[in-house]
Write a protein that holds these residues in place. Sequence first.
Motif, PDB file in Angstrom:
ATOM      1  N   GLY A 104      -0.093  -2.134   3.999  1.00  0.00           N
ATOM      2  CA  GLY A 104       0.174  -0.869   4.648  1.00  0.00           C
ATOM      3  C   GLY A 104       1.641  -0.505   4.592  1.00  0.00           C
ATOM      4  O   GLY A 104       2.494  -1.371   4.364  1.00  0.00           O
ATOM      5  N   ARG A 105       1.939   0.768   4.761  1.00  0.00           N
ATOM      6  CA  ARG A 105       3.323   1.238   4.907  1.00  0.00           C
ATOM      7  C   ARG A 105       3.623   1.284   6.401  1.00  0.00           C
ATOM      8  O   ARG A 105       3.270   2.249   7.096  1.00  0.00           O
ATOM      9  CB  ARG A 105       3.517   2.609   4.273  1.00  0.00           C
ATOM     10  CG  ARG A 105       3.578   2.609   2.759  1.00  0.00           C
ATOM     11  CD  ARG A 105       4.010   3.979   2.246  1.00  0.00           C
ATOM     12  NE  ARG A 105       5.410   4.276   2.613  1.00  0.00           N
ATOM     13  CZ  ARG A 105       5.961   5.480   2.517  1.00  0.00           C
ATOM     14  NH1 ARG A 105       5.235   6.510   2.111  1.00  0.00           N
ATOM     15  NH2 ARG A 105       7.229   5.660   2.853  1.00  0.00           N
ATOM     16  N   ASN A 162       6.040  12.862   6.556  1.00  0.00           N
ATOM     17  CA  ASN A 162       4.595  12.922   6.319  1.00  0.00           C
ATOM     18  C   ASN A 162       3.812  11.812   7.002  1.00  0.00           C
ATOM     19  O   ASN A 162       2.630  11.618   6.729  1.00  0.00           O
ATOM     20  CB  ASN A 162       4.304  12.871   4.821  1.00  0.00           C
ATOM     21  CG  ASN A 162       4.718  11.541   4.187  1.00  0.00           C
ATOM     22  OD1 ASN A 162       5.565  10.829   4.730  1.00  0.00           O
ATOM     23  ND2 ASN A 162       4.138  11.217   3.054  1.00  0.00           N
ATOM     24  N   GLY A 163       4.462  11.062   7.898  1.00  0.00           N
ATOM     25  CA  GLY A 163       3.768   9.954   8.540  1.00  0.00           C
ATOM     26  C   GLY A 163       3.367  10.276   9.968  1.00  0.00           C
ATOM     27  O   GLY A 163       3.416  11.418  10.425  1.00  0.00           O
ATOM     28  N   ARG A 191       0.840  -1.196   0.000  1.00  0.00           N
ATOM     29  CA  ARG A 191       0.000   0.000   0.000  1.00  0.00           C
ATOM     30  C   ARG A 191       0.874   1.244   0.000  1.00  0.00           C
ATOM     31  O   ARG A 191       1.809   1.362   0.788  1.00  0.00           O
ATOM     32  CB  ARG A 191      -0.927   0.034   1.220  1.00  0.00           C
ATOM     33  CG  ARG A 191      -1.805   1.290   1.277  1.00  0.00           C
ATOM     34  CD  ARG A 191      -2.696   1.297   2.504  1.00  0.00           C
ATOM     35  NE  ARG A 191      -3.723   0.286   2.417  1.00  0.00           N
ATOM     36  CZ  ARG A 191      -4.186  -0.400   3.448  1.00  0.00           C
ATOM     37  NH1 ARG A 191      -3.709  -0.205   4.648  1.00  0.00           N
ATOM     38  NH2 ARG A 191      -5.127  -1.305   3.278  1.00  0.00           N
ATOM     39  N   LYS A 192       0.562   2.165  -0.889  1.00  0.00           N
ATOM     40  CA  LYS A 192       1.260   3.441  -0.915  1.00  0.00           C
ATOM     41  C   LYS A 192       0.568   4.409   0.038  1.00  0.00           C
ATOM     42  O   LYS A 192      -0.502   4.131   0.560  1.00  0.00           O
ATOM     43  CB  LYS A 192       1.283   3.992  -2.329  1.00  0.00           C
ATOM     44  CG  LYS A 192       2.049   3.126  -3.327  1.00  0.00           C
ATOM     45  CD  LYS A 192       2.039   3.739  -4.719  1.00  0.00           C
ATOM     46  CE  LYS A 192       2.828   2.852  -5.686  1.00  0.00           C
ATOM     47  NZ  LYS A 192       2.842   3.417  -7.052  1.00  0.00           N
ATOM     48  N   ARG A 195      -4.965  -0.746  10.136  1.00  0.00           N
ATOM     49  CA  ARG A 195      -6.041   0.215   9.855  1.00  0.00           C
ATOM     50  C   ARG A 195      -5.537   1.631   9.609  1.00  0.00           C
ATOM     51  O   ARG A 195      -6.332   2.573   9.606  1.00  0.00           O
ATOM     52  CB  ARG A 195      -7.030   0.212  11.027  1.00  0.00           C
ATOM     53  CG  ARG A 195      -7.751  -1.120  11.211  1.00  0.00           C
ATOM     54  CD  ARG A 195      -8.783  -1.040  12.310  1.00  0.00           C
ATOM     55  NE  ARG A 195      -9.815  -0.039  12.038  1.00  0.00           N
ATOM     56  CZ  ARG A 195     -10.804   0.263  12.884  1.00  0.00           C
ATOM     57  NH1 ARG A 195     -10.881  -0.361  14.051  1.00  0.00           N
ATOM     58  NH2 ARG A 195     -11.699   1.177  12.577  1.00  0.00           N
ATOM     59  N   PHE A 196      -4.241   1.778   9.379  1.00  0.00           N
ATOM     60  CA  PHE A 196      -3.715   3.134   9.269  1.00  0.00           C
ATOM     61  C   PHE A 196      -4.261   3.883   8.061  1.00  0.00           C
ATOM     62  O   PHE A 196      -4.261   5.122   8.036  1.00  0.00           O
ATOM     63  CB  PHE A 196      -2.183   3.137   9.232  1.00  0.00           C
ATOM     64  CG  PHE A 196      -1.602   4.523   9.355  1.00  0.00           C
ATOM     65  CD1 PHE A 196      -1.812   5.254  10.526  1.00  0.00           C
ATOM     66  CD2 PHE A 196      -0.896   5.103   8.322  1.00  0.00           C
ATOM     67  CE1 PHE A 196      -1.306   6.546  10.652  1.00  0.00           C
ATOM     68  CE2 PHE A 196      -0.385   6.386   8.437  1.00  0.00           C
ATOM     69  CZ  PHE A 196      -0.588   7.108   9.600  1.00  0.00           C
ATOM     70  N   ALA A 197      -4.756   3.168   7.064  1.00  0.00           N
ATOM     71  CA  ALA A 197      -5.380   3.844   5.923  1.00  0.00           C
ATOM     72  C   ALA A 197      -6.590   4.670   6.355  1.00  0.00           C
ATOM     73  O   ALA A 197      -7.007   5.596   5.641  1.00  0.00           O
ATOM     74  CB  ALA A 197      -5.806   2.823   4.868  1.00  0.00           C
ATOM     75  N   GLU A 198      -7.162   4.360   7.529  1.00  0.00           N
ATOM     76  CA  GLU A 198      -8.334   5.087   8.038  1.00  0.00           C
ATOM     77  C   GLU A 198      -7.950   6.323   8.844  1.00  0.00           C
ATOM     78  O   GLU A 198      -8.836   7.051   9.306  1.00  0.00           O
ATOM     79  CB  GLU A 198      -9.171   4.158   8.915  1.00  0.00           C
ATOM     80  CG  GLU A 198      -9.707   2.926   8.192  1.00  0.00           C
ATOM     81  CD  GLU A 198     -10.410   1.985   9.147  1.00  0.00           C
ATOM     82  OE1 GLU A 198     -11.476   2.370   9.660  1.00  0.00           O
ATOM     83  OE2 GLU A 198      -9.877   0.880   9.393  1.00  0.00           O
TER      84      GLU A 198
END
Length: 361
Positions: free
Chosen positions: A184-185, A213-214, A59-60, A333-336
């Motif tokens: 995920g990254r 940016n994280g 996942r980017k 779930r970090f995409a959320e």
Amino acid sequence: MKNLKSLVRDLAKKIMSQPAVAYHEQYVNAAVVDICREYGLAYKHDQFGNIHVNVSNGRKGKPVYYVAHMDHPGFEVVSGSRTKENLKVRFLGGVPKSYFKKGSKLKFYPGEIPGTLISELKGNKVYSVKLSNAYKTRPEFGVWDIPAFDNCGDQISGRACDDLMGLTALMAGLISFKNSGQKGRVLGLVTRAEEVGFHGALAAAAAKTIPSNGLYVSLENSKELPPVKMGKGVVIRSGDRLSQFDSNGVYFLSRVAEDLGKKSTSFKFQKALMPGGACEATGFQHHGYRVAAMCIPLGNYHNCGLKNKIVQEYVSLSDTVSMAQLITESASRFAEYELFSRQASDRLNKLTHEALEKLSK
């Protein structure tokens, strides 16, 4: 594959059995590298000696970093003697002077050479040490000669729970995430020399060896203080003694923890400021990074027991497992993260509009 509790216990024994002092983390470093190789985790070292563990999968987007440190308060050897039986040492880390008693038993590395604290010398926390036998190669550092690892029921005790149990949870969480097949990254940052002022973390942040940016999640052991209770789960930390952390990051971890608690009866969590000390999140935040934090409640902080006695630190095994669970779940779930942030913002914008409309009549 081992269950998570067994994995945490085994990793804790491997990692906590290693001696470590700021700038002298080579034994813990080697243990982390061994774990990465055993479980197929990609890793590299930066120019400062920090370890970057990468379990990103397909996942980017913005990365989530989980951060723990390798060192613990201890003694650095300043000089030796002609007889090769005496050392001049300096203590690195936060322990009150009243704990440095003549006759205290120490152990020095390389060589695992027993030593005894003799007297205080001129300087800041500088002491004379007598070794049990002459050295062939002068040792580099020393630690308190107390048991490195014990496990009885839900309690894990040892010379350096701080932060080696946070590091244990980090490695267990990354292994669990990798095995889950989720995308995920997701990265781990294992830092050096935290106990002398976040040196590894600050160097990595200042040199931009990590993306800006994280979200950076500090993993720590923090002195048990009310209302937090040992055995009641991992603590989502809203701040430390020096700063408050990113509200969106804290909210994201809280939302994930609430959902995880609904589907896992073994998972427990608490929320608190934890002002007993400062953690690397404060250092990253100083350099403009978005930060959040988790911690494990800790007993006998920095080996400081009653009556000025040096003793083992201790934590709850189940609290550590809960930290590993939350690492895995929040990584999955970090995409959320952005969605949760927008939801909170949208809700407040809506309430603001309602307030202006209602109160302006």
